[in-house]
Write a protein that holds these residues in place. Structure first.
Motif, PDB file in Angstrom:
ATOM      1  N   HIS A  44       2.151   5.381 -10.937  1.00 14.48           N
ATOM      2  CA  HIS A  44       1.275   4.217 -10.740  1.00 14.48           C
ATOM      3  C   HIS A  44       0.633   3.756 -12.053  1.00 14.48           C
ATOM      4  CE1 HIS A  44      -1.434   1.453  -8.718  1.00 14.48           C
ATOM      5  NE2 HIS A  44      -2.465   2.015  -9.350  1.00 14.48           N
ATOM      6  N   ARG A  48       1.655   6.731  -6.855  1.00 13.05           N
ATOM      7  CA  ARG A  48       0.578   7.631  -7.311  1.00 13.05           C
ATOM      8  C   ARG A  48       1.006   9.087  -7.163  1.00 13.05           C
ATOM      9  NH1 ARG A  48      -4.411   5.519  -8.309  1.00 13.05           N
ATOM     10  NH2 ARG A  48      -4.798   3.347  -7.639  1.00 13.05           N
ATOM     11  N   ALA A  49       1.638   9.410  -6.044  1.00 16.95           N
ATOM     12  CA  ALA A  49       2.063  10.789  -5.811  1.00 16.95           C
ATOM     13  C   ALA A  49       3.112  11.224  -6.836  1.00 16.95           C
ATOM     14  CB  ALA A  49       2.622  10.935  -4.399  1.00 16.95           C
ATOM     15  N   GLU A  55       0.830  -1.204   0.000  1.00 17.63           N
ATOM     16  CA  GLU A  55       0.000   0.000   0.000  1.00 17.63           C
ATOM     17  C   GLU A  55       0.868   1.260   0.000  1.00 17.63           C
ATOM     18  OE1 GLU A  55      -0.329  -2.553   2.003  1.00 17.63           O
ATOM     19  OE2 GLU A  55      -2.233  -3.420   1.310  1.00 17.63           O
ATOM     20  N   ALA A  56       1.957   1.233   0.774  1.00 21.64           N
ATOM     21  CA  ALA A  56       2.851   2.399   0.814  1.00 21.64           C
ATOM     22  C   ALA A  56       3.519   2.612  -0.547  1.00 21.64           C
ATOM     23  CB  ALA A  56       3.913   2.203   1.900  1.00 21.64           C
ATOM     24  N   GLU A  94       2.231   1.891  -3.451  1.00 25.59           N
ATOM     25  CA  GLU A  94       1.229   2.454  -4.359  1.00 25.59           C
ATOM     26  C   GLU A  94       0.987   3.927  -4.072  1.00 25.59           C
ATOM     27  OE1 GLU A  94      -3.460   1.812  -5.572  1.00 25.59           O
ATOM     28  OE2 GLU A  94      -2.311   0.106  -4.795  1.00 25.59           O
ATOM     29  N   VAL A  95       0.945   4.299  -2.797  1.00 21.78           N
ATOM     30  CA  VAL A  95       0.737   5.712  -2.440  1.00 21.78           C
ATOM     31  C   VAL A  95       1.872   6.566  -2.993  1.00 21.78           C
ATOM     32  CG1 VAL A  95       0.679   7.335  -0.512  1.00 21.78           C
ATOM     33  CG2 VAL A  95      -0.653   5.216  -0.398  1.00 21.78           C
TER      34      VAL A  95
END
Length: 557
Positions: free
Chosen positions: A442, A437-438, A430-431, A433-434
């Protein structure tokens, strides 16, 4: 080497025990032969001696096997420790040192060079001691037994090391050339592979192919010369050992003929004569096998002897997690003052703000980043973080608090996720992906065949320039460091990719103390201040112009 040294002594001790067992074998064998052929003894009379002979043979085989195993264990431990030392030292030296070296040559030294030490450590190094110890054990037995034969052994034994030295001096030069050619070929081949796409685009791949073939042929010629000398050395040592054994056989035979020596001691010495010369012959063989390792060790020692600017040390205080970054009166030159890069340079990056460092190539912008990371040290002046001098903090801990993105991001063979986790190995999916995305990464990552598990190749060869930069920014975001240094983050990118990188930069720079080195005017809209570096017109050296207040100005928003 402290933890590995006991294995060396165990290997030597096992070799010495082998020599003692060889003496026992010679005694029992000569006694059995004497009793059977001269005393008329039958099998029952010599059964105990034969069993003892078999037991000694098995013991000798076990000792030889154990000696090989301990030698290999010694080599394995030393190679592992040495490879870790070299890699740790290269990391401590940083990119400033590595940029001045050829990556293929460094890879050959770190991998092939350390591996070449195997025979040197496991065979040659123990054999140097055993070549003196094992003949001495045999000689200690032979001298009281037969002083004349002992004298012959003492006079002929030095001939083998003498010829080994004479031939080895010639082989040393050729082996050094062989290792140098091997390193050059490795560096050239890796450079060719890394630039193969560019070579194909400009139609120059055939020329490089011919260059690789020429270097390979030169390496093959030098290798054959080394082998020729190795075979000559083996022939000379075998000839000297055979002639020396023949001399002993002749003098013992003459004394037997005239009845001045008993059969059993004569046979014992004849059996021991080859055992006496065997360690010396093995030294010659293993000397040539270990010469490549010695040459590689010279290059490894040169790397380890390269001084680190300030070695990371946990004994220094922990660096502040926030505060201003400041350079005061910094002067710096790469070649000990001959060509100054920075002169009396002042720079302050206020906490939580972003400063852009601009100017033509060669004025010292990247040198400022290297100084802030602690990869090099200023000749004059001071560098501080949060008011604490950088020389007083643990550099390892300081670098953990800095997210550094270069214009050529370091990506390694492995999956996208593995490359991202270099910043934080324990990061969850999850980290990842975050952060992706930022950084705007992604979308293209999920479009890859296996998503985050897709291998990207060495240097990110399967990715475009913009994708590689976004991965580097995602890695910096994942690290979540309070300080950020970006070196030309949008270089060599098309306008569309540069726009995407600018969007990712806004997320990365928010609330962090940052320095951006750039030629791009569009990035100046993302910073709080701009520092202009210009070369002096009347000197060859590059210096910072003006005071900090004159160089800092508000960028257009």
């Amino acid at each position: 080497m402290t933890t590995q040294r006991p294995w060396l002594w165990v290997t030597i001790a096992l070799g010495a025990l082998t020599a003692v067992v060889a003496v026992g074998q010679a005694l029992l064998l000569s006694r059995v032969i004497a009793q059977v052929f001269l005393g008329g003894a039958d099998l029952a009379d010599v059964q105990a001696l034969l069993l003892g002979l078999v037991a000694l043979a098995l013991l000798r085989a076990a000792l030889s096997w154990a000696g090989e195993m301990t030698g290999q264990r010694l080599a394995s431990l030393v190679k592992q420790a040495l490879r870790e030392r070299v890699l740790t030292h290269l990391v401590a030296l940083g990119p400033t040192f590595v940029r001045g070296e050829r990556s293929g040559e460094l890879a050959n030294t770190t991998l092939g060079g350390v591996e070449a030490l195997d025979e040197y450590l496991s065979q040659y190094l123990p054999q140097v001691t055993l070549a003196a110890l094992m003949p001495l054990i045999v000689l200690v037995f032979v001298l009281p037994f037969d002083p004349l034969s002992g004298l012959v052994l003492m006079l002929t034994a030095p001939l083998i090391p003498l010829f080994l030295w004479l031939i080895g001096s010639l082989a040393k030069e050729l082996t050094a050339r062989q290792w140098a050619d091997m390193s050059r070929m490795s560096a050239h081949f890796l450079d060719t592979l890394q630039g193969l796409t560019t070579l194909k685009l400009f139609g120059r791949s055939r020329e490089r192919l011919q260059e690789v073939a020429t270097i390979s042929a030169q390496f093959g010629d030098v290798t054959m010369q080394v082998l020729r000398i190795a075979f000559l050395s083996a022939f000379a040592l075998e000839l000297i050992a055979s002639l020396s054994t023949a001399i002993i056989a002749v003098e013992i035979g003459l004394r037997l003929l005239y009845g001045r020596m008993a059969f059993e001691p004569a046979l014992t010495i004849l059996i021991l004569a080859p055992e006496f010369y065997l360690p010396l012959r093995l030294l010659g063989q293993r000397h040539h096998a270990g010469m490549a390792g010695k040459e590689a060790l010279g290059r490894i020692e040169a790397i380890l002897a390269t001084p680190v600017a300030v070695p990371p040390s946990p004994m220094r205080q922990a660096p502040p997690t926030h505060g201003d970054l400041e350079l005061k009166g910094v002067s710096f030159a790469y070649d000990h003052g001959a060509r100054p890069v920075l002169h009396q340079f002042d720079l302050r990056i206020p906490a939580g703000q972003t400063v852009a460092l601009v100017g033509p190539s060669g004025v010292g912008k990247s040198s400022v980043a290297a100084l802030l990371m602690g990869f090099v040290q200023p000749d004059e002046g001071s560098i501080s973080v949060g008011g604490v001098p950088l020389t007083e903090v643990d550099l390892g801990a300081w670098r953990q608090q800095v997210a550094w993105v270069s214009q050529h991001p370091a990506l390694f063979y492995g999956s996208v996720a593995e490359n991202l986790r270099l910043a934080r190995p324990d990061a969850s999916d999850e980290a990842l992906e975050v952060a992706a995305r930022a950084a705007g990464a992604h979308a293209f990552i999920t479009a890859l065949p296996q998503g985050y598990a897709t291998p990207i190749g060495e240097g990110g060869t399967r990715l475009s320039g913009g994708q590689r930069q976004r991965l580097a920014l995602a890695r910096a975001l994942l690290k979540d460091a309070p300080f950020v240094i970006l070196d030309e983050p949008t270089s060599h990118l098309d306008p569309a990719s540069e726009l995407e990188i600018r969007t990712a930069l806004r997320e990365l720079l928010r609330g962090r103390t940052a320095l951006i080195i750039t030629h791009s005017a569009s990035l100046l809209a993302e910073v709080d201040h701009v520092v202009q570096l210009e070369p002096l017109g009347d000197k060859e050296t590059m210096v910072a112009q003006g005071s900090p207040s004159a160089m800092l100005r508000e960028a257009p928003r």
